[in-house]
Design an enzyme around this catalytic site. Sequence first.
Site, PDB file in Angstrom:
ATOM      1  N   GLY A  56       1.207  -1.034   0.128  1.00 13.55           N
ATOM      2  CA  GLY A  56       0.043  -0.051   0.308  1.00 13.55           C
ATOM      3  C   GLY A  56       1.131   1.301  -0.030  1.00 13.55           C
ATOM      4  O   GLY A  56       0.405   2.750   0.371  1.00 13.55           O
ATOM      5  N   SER A  57       1.918   0.564  -0.473  1.00 15.77           N
ATOM      6  CA  SER A  57       3.300   2.615  -0.450  1.00 15.77           C
ATOM      7  C   SER A  57       2.584   3.706  -1.010  1.00 15.77           C
ATOM      8  O   SER A  57       2.821   4.484  -0.693  1.00 15.77           O
ATOM      9  CB  SER A  57       4.210   2.578  -0.679  1.00 15.77           C
ATOM     10  OG  SER A  57       4.597   1.569  -1.361  1.00 15.77           O
ATOM     11  N   LYS A 165       4.962  -0.544 -13.051  1.00 14.42           N
ATOM     12  CA  LYS A 165       6.547  -1.441 -12.898  1.00 14.42           C
ATOM     13  C   LYS A 165       6.871  -2.426 -14.282  1.00 14.42           C
ATOM     14  O   LYS A 165       5.519  -2.928 -14.839  1.00 14.42           O
ATOM     15  CB  LYS A 165       6.588  -2.490 -11.774  1.00 14.42           C
ATOM     16  CG  LYS A 165       7.889  -2.957 -11.935  1.00 14.42           C
ATOM     17  CD  LYS A 165       7.941  -3.601 -10.611  1.00 14.42           C
ATOM     18  CE  LYS A 165       7.516  -3.583  -9.215  1.00 14.42           C
ATOM     19  NZ  LYS A 165       8.495  -2.675  -8.257  1.00 14.42           N
TER      20      LYS A 165
END
Lengths: 316, 1033
Positions: A56-57, A165
């Site tokens: 959750g960053s 990503k």
Amino acid sequence: MGKSSKDKRDLYYRKAKEEGYRARSAYKLLQLNEEFHFLDNEKNLKKVVDLCAAPGSWSQVLSRKMFTEAQDVPTAEKKLIAVDLQPMSPIDNVITLQADITHPKTLAKILDIFGNEKADFVCSDGAPDVTGLHDLDEYFQQQLIMSALQLTTCILKPNGTFVAKIFRGRDIDMLYSQLGYLFDRVVCAKPRSSRGTSLEAFIVCLGYNPPNNWSPKLDINKSIEEFFSSCSMNQLSISDNDQKLPKWKDGERDIAEFMSCGGLQSFDSDATYHYDDEILSNLKDKVSLDPVQSPTNPPYKKALEMKRNGKLTRAV
Amino acid sequence: MAAQLKDLSHYGPSLCVKFIKSNCSKGDVFAAIGPFLHVYNYKTSELIHRVRIFTANKVHGFNVSRDGKYCVFYGSKSLTMCSIDDLFKFQDISSSERMFTEWIMDATFSANGDQVYILTCYNLVLITDLENNILERKNLLNERSILYSGTIKVLSNAKVIVNAGTVLGGILIWDLFNEEKIHNLTGHEGSIFYVTVSDNGKYVASCSDDRSIRLWDFETGEELSIGWGHTARIWNLKFFNNDTQLISVSEDCTCRLWDIVKNDSSVKLIMTNIYETHLIKNVWGVDVNEMDGVAVTSGNDGRIKKIDLKQTTRYGNELQSFNISKLPTADGLPLDIKSDEIFKGFHWFNFGLVAITSYGKVIKLLNTTMKWELVLSDDRFESYSMTNGISDYSSKESSDDVVVFSNNKCDLLMLKFSKDGKTLTGEQYLHVDSISKLCNCMVVKNDGTDFYIALESPNPRDKFVVLKINIATLEIVHRFNFNKPLNFVSSCLEVFGNRLLVGSRFSTIAIFNLLNEEEIPYMIRRINEGDTITSIKCFEQSENGNTLFSVTNRDGYYNFIKVDMTLLQSHPDVKEDNISIHTIIHSNKVIKGFLEGTLCDGTGDYITYDFKSSLFYIYNETNGYEIASQVCGGAHRQWKLTTLGDDSGYMLVYIKASELYLRRIYHNSNELNTLENGIHGREIRDLSILNQNTDHENQYLFVTGSEDTTVKLCKYDTTNGVVTNYWTQRQHVSGLQRVKFINDKLMISCSAREELFLWEINTEFTNKPYMTIRKPLPTLKKHPDLRIMDFDVLLDCNNTDNFISAAVYSDSTIKIWYYNYSRNEYESCIWENRYETCCILNTSFVQIRDRLYLLIAATDGYLTFYDLTSELSFIANDKQGRIQINEINSIESTSKPVFKIRVHKSGIKTLDVNVLDNGTEFQVFTGGDDNAIAMSIFRLKDVDITGEVTSLIENAASSTVTSCQLFENKNKLLTTSVDQRVRVWDITSDNKLVLKHTKYTTIADTGSCDIIKTDKNKQSIILGGVGLSVWEY
């Protein structure tokens, strides 16, 4: 994030602990934003989806950018959804969905929460389990991006932004080429917080602009390739009518513009820092901090326990 | 003809290996290596055929039709069908390559062989004919999410089962033809990595990220048993022996055997054996030849390894044991063994075993009858005795088999046996008066007629007594009373010419002169830190008269020590650690355990044996694999290893819990060795070719440094690209950054933990080259993450074994050292500075006219120059790119860079420099993380440097450029990049880079290259990454 000797080595890791982020990857998104400013205009940041969000960053960064640091747009108009197959502990202002991003029900839920409005920004920091087989790992990563993209094409507003990503392996230029059909600009961005020795980078896709004649439709019985098959971005289409496996040919490739993100003043994730370094003086205290989020439950937890108890040994 | 890039060989991960049952006489093991298929004759280990299957993709798997006529290959999105005949007819069948839109998980033939079923990662099955025509598409409704694994099991023409392993622990078993789900097996945690159905259709076996193997009932879907054991992920499973056994391979380097044990109420998976077969990590493929009891595995290290599944059952006599109270005898009458009597010692001969008991009974076991017999009884050897022997394996009629018993009261008993062991042909009793007590007795055979017995007393004032015994008569020929060195406790013995070499505790060797007992022995002390020497063995002699000994230490170190016997003879006064008399030319540590000795296997490979925990191992150190192992309870017991008479292998005799065990380890090399030795278990980070022909034309030595922390010394042939392994050095504790030869014998490697080692390569012996660390660079900070990223050297023109070396660190530190070869010292850090606070990735000295610069390149994308000219005023350039050093000073520099230019957007991964003949300009070529390559020109104006980028190719590659190297008189540039493309660039007269050639390399994660000129217009190239490939240009 455990409490370990990693502390000393990795400044981003330390910084994440100090600033309350669940993972050091938060700085990757922040550094991407330093270059692209996609999180700086709150009028264009009302509806946001964070895919493959656990732990959750990125949702934490988004929550701070959308809610804590921006006050002009009424909170009620803003919605931030975090989706992951894994459970996630709650984050302020974030609606978490434990769901499969390829399932039409997930799409329906998101649209429901957004009140049928489209998203301004969709991102994914997800990565599959790495096997060590470069081609398979790269394929699974690309499939993960494509499944995120599949959902994205159903919810992103025109001119919206998609960030994900990637691993810059052998076939990454094929992915760039495919994305070029859906976005005005595709950039391969490498934040300084992502190690230079890692193949990791991020695609920043700006200006969502799908082909006019194409309307994406999620179907649980269609594969990703089939989903995109009526869009011209598809590499190779074998429709149901095709009767023969085509001869092998190399796919369409296109090299995306490269950009390094995060100023040279930011920490270099490849460098080794010492405690007496000036750059460290900003970090508050030099003692080990407790981890923000306790380590997750790996599938091999039981095997680890057995090994610790001496039950998995060489002698039969 | 224009120059072309051509690939000659490929070494790298092998994902699939299978025994082929077709009556194809040409070969019986198929192995997929990269895009190639290798065919081996597994009995002779010969490579029969190599064929390129795919253009670029790796072959992940293949299947052969039941009639053995067709095969299908798949990997990534590629698929090729081919007849076995064509497969053998061609070297390249990639023109038949077909593709699909999704990753292919499995492809196999229908029962009658006229169709192919292709399973994709989205749980779709295509049914095709053998002409690539798609006949049907099958899938399971609502189950199209991505699979991590999947197989197709053809039970009959009418019954085909699809086994699909999902990412969330579920296994979908479905019927292909009616597209119906049979089971959704749940129980595993994490992604399923393999799932298969047994041949009889009774069981399903699966494995997942949870490290367990699960056996399921195919009918009911019930979980029958869980197999725990593997310590990392499991990649492949196979049922064999009529579905009564299962074999598994894993990321933990092992292959394991499981019995499926069935009784009335349950079915259980029981692990029955473990084989460590591959290096560092993943074993990907496995198959079993049931008839021969041999398995074959393939791994990420590129190795194809045979495993003898019948290591202890093939001949029936591999493991025998005897309880002393129940020894079978020839006449059926029991030996008079007392209840507290135990074995005290034994020695194995060609005819059988001779042993002594705690009551002084000498008994023998005849090999032919396996019956025991009393030889004699001697109460002098009650309670304490030592047993030694010399075994005679010659074919001559008379036998030289002698056993020597001794006790602590200095009594010796020698017994000689007839060839068949039936009769005692000699007996000699001796009492040695000259020593007060006996604590060690060792025996070594000299030549045909004599042997030596060395006797040591615990009293340091006693002599070290050596008896020369005539084998025929067992009479003493000569008695030596050597002076015992200080701090000496003997542990092993070797004789060479007129020298007796005695190993001791504290890693020390004494060399005694058998011609002069008064002479004080030559001592080699503290070869490594500490432990007892377990073996000394003469290996070979060089042309110039040096003799090479292999020396093993119990703590795991092995060394090769070169001794100049002539010099030793002519300098009887030199006594200690003289570098000109002896040199350690090789030192390394085995992977594990207590190293006990070495063996010769006839191939020239270095074979070691050791103990670790409860196991005894025989290990091929040259190629890095286990030959045999035996669970024996560990090193703290009576044991002895000897060779089996007819050169068929080894005999391990050991005692465990009052049982005496005879373990024959047959050296049937066909079943024990490899089909392919492989390279590193992980990525090769750097490599360097020793640009000097070996004794053989076209053969060059090279070193590789890998992420797996090892450095390998290998040889390759520039004409066919064949690589031979010599050594795997395990001195680094972290993954390698750089390896580079700096002259014809010195090489440097560097890695994290501030490790920078200077190695010396020795090529004076014909058997193989040797290498050892000459000197590690002194470390200053105890920071585990402090990496030495790169280095460069300048040789001293007065002695090119002396040099200055610049090292760049991950904390932005730059250090320059001076190394003196004859003193073997880094004399001081002569220059130290610090760049910014980022990681420096590359460095190079630049000598231009009388000026000396240090160029560095870092993660910030800048090229930065430091002017060393005035700071290191004691260094002068000579014309050949070397330096002249006057007086050494040490400078902690605070000087700032004299010039800095940003060339890349991100880290500069590689650079090469060319100083032009005009003496005012130099070119710098760089490759970056930003996919770009650049050429920059720098000019010297008076004392200042200026310069600019003249050619920047932004999209030179589609991912990181990892290496660049100038060649052809620095007129061309070779680059490698992660996109697996090798490019050759022309350097034009207006300082531009122009792409000349691009060629795909089959080596993934391409990270390094080296190139040498082998011919007037031919270059040889080695590419390193996940594996390595030899090319020519």
